[in-house]
Design an enzyme around this catalytic site. Structure first.
Site: not given
Ligand code: NAD
Length: 440
Positions: A11, A149-151, A205, A253, A261, A264, A322
């Site tokens: 994200v 975020e909805f990506l 969300k 299916a 996402c 969790k 996916k």
């Molecule tokens: P991710 O694990 O890919 O990225 C999180 C990043 O944060 C990592 O690179 C990690 O090293 C960094 N990090 C952790 N602690 C840190 C700190 N103290 N300081 C600086 N950086 C730090 O996670 P993601 O998939 O990008 O998801 C992030 C959030 O967005 C989650 O809450 C997730 O549920 C939400 N989200 C994810 C998606 C998706 O498709 N992946 C879509 C919408 C929302």
């Protein structure tokens, strides 16, 4: 505008790159030295179609920079996005330690007004919690905003650049003005920026992801019924999907939903509902159905080969949860591989993008990785399709047949026509459709 993004994962990186692409200066922070080294050397640590070209352009023009210093970020930008992990805890609740830790540190570093925009998926009440924590550490003015975020991974750039909607939880007019300016380039076609209170935004969300997961589990139950009554789930999908009240998407299916996402977020919403003494019955069923669905392909394998798979080798196509991503978090493939090996089988797998992540996170899982989709088949007893990558959709069936020990395909994503595959001499089992034994 100067923007900071804390957490440069799926994200955070997409957010940073896209904000930089429309002319903002963006400083992305991460505390993972390996990730940071890659980003600084111009390499993208994740696979996300379309990201590279935008990334390169903004880095080259100096609009996109990377650091591990939160102090630098707080000094640099009035608007600070949090895109930090919120992984599930043992009890299913979302772990807020990363968000709270960073928010607390920001409060201690601030010397001027700052807007903390939370993009992480967080339980209802988190904005209030963050606000309270920060207020206990600083007298400097600030706002805390929820901006879920909805990506979708695999289409993240497109989704960020042309969002169907942007949801913003805030009651501050000052923040609304800032967010309007920030998001204007992305909603030129008229899609809305929807303002609401923080709690509704946070719940939006979870409601969105849980609703989509519900659609998937619902169709998986219809598929189970199709198999029992002799109907075809693809026909039923086409039949109901053309009703605009239902819609065509998320009706496929398969082997169950996975990823970082849906599992969790459904769990966390279920946990929240319990915390508030409300038994959210549908969510419990959605999770139960999903767990069972991951076992379904194993049951089909057992029904052909029996319970003891020792001496058998299975070729697995697809590890990512996916297609079009290298993300393997909560991927159904992991459960399927594990179960096959528990039953004594060997597994040879191939994925176009996710093998590096698999090697990194599961170095001790005794799975052989192949260089190509066809190499997995050499001497294998059956092919098992787990992820519907495009390149698996029109394979050379004659080649598959010549390489496999037995012409047997278990298709967890229904990517082929049943009769076509059977006519080419395969035993073909899929989800919610008839199984045909086309072997002579
Ligand atoms: P991710 O694990 O890919 O990225 C999180 C990043 O944060 C990592 O690179 C990690 O090293 C960094 N990090 C952790 N602690 C840190 C700190 N103290 N300081 C600086 N950086 C730090 O996670 P993601 O998939 O990008 O998801 C992030 C959030 O967005 C989650 O809450 C997730 O549920 C939400 N989200 C994810 C998606 C998706 O498709 N992946 C879509 C919408 C929302």
């Amino acid at each position: 505008m100067n923007i900071a993004v804390i957490g440069t994962g799926y994200v955070g990186l997409v957010t940073g790159v896209c904000f930089a692409d429309v002319g903002n200066n963006v400083l992305c922070i991460d505390n993972d030295p390996e990730k940071l080294a890659m980003l600084r050397s111009g390499e993208i640590p994740i696979y996300e179609p379309g990201l590279e070209i935008l990334f390169e352009r903004s880095v080259k023009d100096g609009r996109l920079t990377f650091s591990d210093s939160l102090a630098e970020a707080v000094k640099y930008a009035e608007i600070i996005f949090l895109a930090l992990p919120t992984p599930p805890m043992e009890d299913g609740s979302a772990d807020l330690q990363y968000v709270l830790k960073v928010a607390g540190e920001i409060a201690e570093l601030m010397t001027d007004y700052r807007v903390i925009v939370n993009k992480s998926t967080v339980p209802v009440g988190t904005a209030d919690k963050v606000r309270e924590l920060m207020a206990s550490k600083t007298n400097v003015a600030f706002d805390v905003v929820s901006n879920p975020e909805f990506l979708r991974e695999g289409a993240a750039v497109e989704d960020f650049m042309k969002p169907e909607r942007v949801v913003v939880g805030t009651r501050s007019d000052r923040v609304k003005k800032i967010m309007d300016t920030l998001y204007k380039p992305f909603v030129m076609s008229g899609n809305p920026v929807i303002y609401m209170d923080e709690r509704s935004s946070e719940l939006t969300k979870y409601a969105a992801n849980s609703f989509l997961a519900t659609k998937i589990s619902f169709m998986n139950e219809i598929a189970q019924l199709c198999e029992r009554v002799g109907a075809d789930v693809d026909n039923v999908r086409r039949g109901i999907g053309s009703d605009t009240r239902i819609g065509k998407r998320f009706l496929f299916a398969g082997v169950g939903y996975g990823g970082s996402c849906f599992p969790k977020d459904v769990q966390a919403l279920h946990f929240t509902s319990q915390e508030y003494n409300y038994p959210f019955r549908i969510l419990k069923a959605v999770m139960d159905v999903n767990a069972l669905q991951k076992e379904l392909i194993i049951e089909k394998i057992i029904s052909l080969f029996g319970n003891d798979l020792s001496g058998k080798t299975f070729a697995l196509w697809g590890i990512a949860f996916k297609p079009a991503t290298d993300d393997i978090r909560e991927a159904p493939s992991l459960v399927i591989m594990k179960r096959l090996m528990e039953l004594g089988a060997k597994v040879v797998a191939f994925d176009p993008e996710a093998m590096k992540a698999f090697q990194k996170y599961y170095p001790n899982m005794n799975v052989n990785l192949a260089d190509s989709m066809y190499q997995t088949l050499d001497g294998a007893d059956a092919l098992v399709i787990v992820t519907e990558w495009n390149e698996f959709r029109t394979p050379d069936f004659a080649k598959i047949k010549s390489l496999l020990k037995n012409p047997v395909i278990f298709d967890g994503r229904n990517i082929y026509e049943v009769n076509d595959v059977a006519e080419q001499g395969f035993y073909y089992a899929s989800i919610g459709r008839k199984t045909i034994d086309g072997r002579k």
